[in-house]
Design a protein around this motif. Sequence first.
Motif, PDB file in Angstrom:
ATOM      1  N   GLY A  50      29.612   7.601  13.950  1.00 38.94           N
ATOM      2  CA  GLY A  50      30.632   6.581  14.072  1.00 38.94           C
ATOM      3  C   GLY A  50      31.948   7.130  14.544  1.00 38.94           C
ATOM      4  O   GLY A  50      32.749   6.422  15.130  1.00 38.94           O
ATOM      5  N   TYR A  98      27.806   0.338  12.014  1.00 44.42           N
ATOM      6  CA  TYR A  98      29.073   0.330  11.261  1.00 44.42           C
ATOM      7  C   TYR A  98      30.217   0.887  12.114  1.00 44.42           C
ATOM      8  O   TYR A  98      31.346   0.437  12.032  1.00 44.42           O
ATOM      9  CB  TYR A  98      28.962   1.233  10.040  1.00 44.42           C
ATOM     10  N   GLY A  99      29.922   1.897  12.915  1.00 45.89           N
ATOM     11  CA  GLY A  99      30.946   2.550  13.715  1.00 45.89           C
ATOM     12  C   GLY A  99      31.004   2.071  15.148  1.00 45.89           C
ATOM     13  O   GLY A  99      31.806   2.573  15.935  1.00 45.89           O
ATOM     14  N   ASN A 105      34.634   1.614  15.538  1.00 45.36           N
ATOM     15  CA  ASN A 105      34.800   1.117  14.167  1.00 45.36           C
ATOM     16  C   ASN A 105      35.373  -0.302  14.128  1.00 45.36           C
ATOM     17  O   ASN A 105      36.170  -0.650  13.254  1.00 45.36           O
ATOM     18  CB  ASN A 105      35.694   2.049  13.342  1.00 45.36           C
ATOM     19  N   MET A 131      34.793  -2.074  10.792  1.00 47.21           N
ATOM     20  CA  MET A 131      35.623  -1.487   9.737  1.00 47.21           C
ATOM     21  C   MET A 131      37.048  -2.038   9.791  1.00 47.21           C
ATOM     22  O   MET A 131      37.640  -2.368   8.754  1.00 47.21           O
ATOM     23  CB  MET A 131      35.657   0.038   9.873  1.00 47.21           C
ATOM     24  N   TYR A 153      32.065   3.614   4.270  1.00 49.16           N
ATOM     25  CA  TYR A 153      33.195   4.152   5.039  1.00 49.16           C
ATOM     26  C   TYR A 153      33.933   5.269   4.294  1.00 49.16           C
ATOM     27  O   TYR A 153      34.293   6.288   4.893  1.00 49.16           O
ATOM     28  CB  TYR A 153      34.166   3.029   5.409  1.00 49.16           C
ATOM     29  N   ARG A 165      31.234   8.396   5.227  1.00 50.76           N
ATOM     30  CA  ARG A 165      31.998   8.775   6.414  1.00 50.76           C
ATOM     31  C   ARG A 165      33.263   9.549   6.093  1.00 50.76           C
ATOM     32  O   ARG A 165      33.833  10.200   6.967  1.00 50.76           O
ATOM     33  CB  ARG A 165      32.361   7.503   7.193  1.00 50.76           C
TER      34      ARG A 165
END
Length: 415
Positions: free
Chosen positions: A34, A306-307, A311, A314, A369, A373
């Motif tokens: 990501g 997700y990324g 992102n 996010m 996240y 991450r």
Amino acid sequence: MSRTSPHQHLPSTELSRRGLLRTAGGLTAALAVGASATALTGSTAAAAPATFTHPGMLHAYGELNRAKVRVAAGNEPWLAGWNRLTANSHSAATWTARPQATIIRGGTGENYGILYNDIHAAYQNALRWRIAGTTAHGDKARDILNAWSATLTTVTGNADRFLAAGIYGYQFANVAELMRGYSGFDLDRFKTMMLNVFYPLNNQFLNNHNDACITNYWANWDLCNMNSVLAIGILCDDAAKYDQAVNYFKNGAGNGSINHAVPFVYDSQGLAQWQESGRDQGHTMMGMGQMGTFCEMAWSQGEDLYGYGDNRFMKAAQYVAKYNLGQDVPFTTYTWGTGQSCAQQSHTVISAASRGQARPVWDLLHYHYARRRGLSVPYITAMAESVRPEGGGGDYGANSGGFDQLGFGTLLYAK
């Protein structure tokens, strides 16, 4: 709304999690997911894994094993999440299923509450079996799944039938994935039900949007049907359906695709506006759960959405969390076409309706996240802390909104 707003970003293609793990190996690669540089401009066709991972939807083996070990050791916050699960009446091994041949959502004769209550009972019993090994709960989850696959032939109603096919489709498939291989579970018959009853409606909606303007339906309508297609693809080891769902996430014309669900990005603030933000906050937070579900299921199969798009999701989750924590966020007028004629409507301000509503959608995002991450997501983290420990269906009211997400993120995702 112009799709070339200066706030918008073109889609990008990220290195997949599976590809990173394959080429770079180990934890270093996993942490890099990501955050990797964009490989190409524009999106390419999705590529389903050569071999699907099982269990491989909302709960992969690692998450399930961690919860099992941590609960057995009495560690927090897993234990608090476990206690929330076992206190829920849906998780009782004495639950009585009420399978129906026809489920109606919208219009005359609605009975869809029977379905979502039974799905959540099956899910919660499946979790109790997976984490504590109690046969009574495993048997109950199996029996609920078998009863419905032997009975259900039709999901119908007005336009809301597409919500039922999407939400309950992905949830049902997730329970079946947890019970894959369980003694006496008729997986083949269950797959047939998913392919014949749920998928046709999912596919019809994503392709035709009930014959309405492409932007008429809110992001959640697309997202729940995308989730069902993705989950059915994984359950049935069907690469074409998996690719259909992922391609729609990246390139779809409807509001569930990433660039339509998140139409405006405020890079200098690390925030991005969600498509339903001008509507109300309850449905906006439902969107966090729906897109989070999609990203997690793809992650379990080795793909990082997700990324995706630097992102983009996010930033949207940070935006939604910040506003629902009582703080101010920017807002760009959002205009869309409605009905069959695409008559335009606009939101000029963010909606305060249902602001701060509690939904069990935040721990999934926080633990991805912030922990997987290692990124700073202070608003997501604060929202997660405000809801923790997360419950599930039956803990957030008796109406359908309390069953839009499977929940129990604290138990399953803490790390």
